[in-house]
Enzyme design. Structure first.
Site, PDB file in Angstrom:
ATOM      1  N   ASN A  10       0.878  -1.173   0.000  1.00  0.00           N
ATOM      2  CA  ASN A  10       0.000   0.000   0.000  1.00  0.00           C
ATOM      3  C   ASN A  10       0.913   1.219   0.000  1.00  0.00           C
ATOM      4  OD1 ASN A  10      -1.758   2.111   0.501  1.00  0.00           O
ATOM      5  ND2 ASN A  10      -2.798   1.116   2.211  1.00  0.00           N
ATOM      6  N   ARG A  93      -2.907  -2.127  -3.143  1.00  0.00           N
ATOM      7  CA  ARG A  93      -4.050  -1.235  -2.983  1.00  0.00           C
ATOM      8  C   ARG A  93      -3.913  -0.103  -4.000  1.00  0.00           C
ATOM      9  NH1 ARG A  93      -4.801   3.722   1.040  1.00  0.00           N
ATOM     10  NH2 ARG A  93      -7.002   4.160   0.684  1.00  0.00           N
ATOM     11  N   HIS A 181     -12.340   3.908   0.349  1.00  0.00           N
ATOM     12  CA  HIS A 181     -12.192   3.017   1.509  1.00  0.00           C
ATOM     13  C   HIS A 181     -12.927   1.688   1.294  1.00  0.00           C
ATOM     14  CE1 HIS A 181     -11.503   6.890   3.993  1.00  0.00           C
ATOM     15  NE2 HIS A 181     -10.331   6.301   3.782  1.00  0.00           N
ATOM     16  N   ARG A 241      -7.676  16.825   5.110  1.00  0.00           N
ATOM     17  CA  ARG A 241      -8.565  17.085   3.980  1.00  0.00           C
ATOM     18  C   ARG A 241      -9.864  17.727   4.462  1.00  0.00           C
ATOM     19  NH1 ARG A 241      -8.525  11.244   1.442  1.00  0.00           N
ATOM     20  NH2 ARG A 241      -7.046  10.744   3.094  1.00  0.00           N
ATOM     21  N   GLU A 379      -7.511  -4.205   5.697  1.00  0.00           N
ATOM     22  CA  GLU A 379      -7.467  -4.097   4.244  1.00  0.00           C
ATOM     23  C   GLU A 379      -6.471  -5.076   3.634  1.00  0.00           C
ATOM     24  OE1 GLU A 379      -8.367   0.630   3.631  1.00  0.00           O
ATOM     25  OE2 GLU A 379      -6.527   0.053   4.661  1.00  0.00           O
TER      26      GLU A 379
END
Length: 399
Positions: A10, A93, A181, A241, A379
């Site tokens: 990732n 990912r 996500h 963000r 993940e």
């Protein structure tokens, strides 16, 4: 005799997370770690299995000056501790899969070319994800490379939840609500099916709360609405963000302040959210303990937006059977969970404060109409499972 393994990667803008899985049977994690601050002051952290001391050390600039050098350093570490391991497949990912990619894909030159065209859709993620793939292709030329997309879980939204109210041709150009996500939501949904199948078949809101934050409405295991949209900027405020903002703010910054688009992008992605609101930190742990008005106001806004989106997602689902928290904040901040849930009895949520404080998996009262749960997301195992599946399919096709 070699041991077939899956390596999962990732790659972020200045980080590289990695895991190693034995795939002789169902994937079993052998190692997990990450390198932070690539190109600046790189630091390696890794857990290499039972009985092996945790590795945590600073790296020299030459060991992690960019993603290829960082991957080389990681592989040196893994080969030292797992000398018989053979990377048969590498899973990655990838944040944006665009309209086309709705499931994991074997990486080819054609796939890479299309993924590069999606970089403007995810400018702080996609180029680094692809740099990780390129580094892995060079390091493992004979291994199958598999891309797993954060947008894939959301690719079956109803049309009304997928469009913006723009001229129709923009939808055909790929301007639509993608959601992100997805690997986290796929894992949590799968765990819910395993431990509470009746809830999984119902109306579930999952709150993935971390430095990146979003929420997803899931009906019978399928995403029907997400707080994130065209990019990973939309919806909830995040570490740096902004989350949802009136597009007119962009016009103001450009026309009245004379900012360039690159400057506006930098503000929205890197200087906003919890960091921008507080002026202190993007780390919720720091803000919760700061005890100053600016930090409190940032946390207040974070909680307010989550509660507002929770109501909207419940409306999209036609009710609520379960609320599930995951992600760094969702899994670890009992204060944030309490503030989100308190006073939400009108939607069927009733928090048990003792269960919440003790870190139980089910944190609702026995009388709550909607169950409240905490499920640690994973993940990496989603990527490892997909990578092994594609490897098996490829082997079957060649038989």
């Amino acid at each position: 005799m070699t041991q077939p393994v899956t390596l999962t990667l990732n790659a972020g803008s200045s980080s590289l997370k990695f895991s190693l899985y034995d795939i002789t049977g169902a994937p079993v994690q052998l190692a997990i770690g990450n390198v932070e601050n690539i190109g600046r002051q790189p630091r390696l952290k890794a857990s290499l299995g039972d009985g092996v001391p945790r590795v945590e050390r600073e790296l020299s600039p030459s060991e992690a000056s960019d993603h290829p050098s960082t991957l080389k350093t990681v592989l040196t570490l893994l080969r030292e501790h797992f000398p018989k391991a053979h990377a048969a497949v590498v899973g990655h990912r990838v944040v944006h899969g665009g309209p086309r990619f709705s499931e994991p894909m074997a990486v080819t030159d054609e796939v890479m070319a299309e993924l590069r065209t999606l970089s403007p859709f995810a400018p702080i993620h996609q180029p680094h994800n692809l740099a990780g793939i390129e580094a892995a292709r060079a390091a493992f030329p004979d291994a199958l490379q598999v891309a797993c997309f954060d947008t894939a879980f959301h690719r079956h939204h109803p049309k009304a939840n997928d469009v913006f109210a723009l001229p129709r041709e923009y939808y055909d150009k790929g301007i639509r609500r993608y959601g992100f996500h997805g690997l986290s939501y796929e894992y949590v949904s799968g765990e819910l099916k395993r431990i509470a199948p009746l809830l999984h078949a119902g109306r579930v809101v999952v709150a993935h709360l971390g430095n990146g934050a979003s929420m997803c409405g899931i009906l019978d295991g399928r995403s029907v609405a997400s707080t994130m949209g065209f990019t990973a900027l939309d919806g909830l405020p995040m570490g740096t963000r902004c989350g949802q903002v009136d597009p007119g703010v962009i016009f103001y910054m450009v026309q009245q302040e004379g900012r360039t688009i690159d400057e506006v992008r930098d503000i929205f992605y890197n200087k906003s959210g919890l960091l921008g609101l507080s002026g202190i930190s993007n780390d919720m742990r720091v803000l919760e303990s700061a005890g100053v008005p600016e930090a409190n106001e940032a946390v207040d806004y974070f909680v307010f937006r989550i509660r507002r989106e929770l109501g909207g997602l419940a409306a999209a689902l036609g009710g609520l059977d379960a609320l599930v928290f995951c992600g760094g904040i969702g899994e670890n901040s009992r204060k944030i969970r309490r503030r989100i849930c308190d006073g939400m009895d009108w939607i069927g949520i009733e928090l048990d404060h003792d269960r919440n404080d003790s870190g139980a998996q089910v944190i609702s009262t026995d009388f709550s109409r909607a169950r409240i749960m905490v499920i640690a997301t994973n993940e990496e195992i989603v990527i490892a499972r997909a990578a092994k599946r594609l490897l098996s399919e490829q082997a079957g096709a060649g038989a």
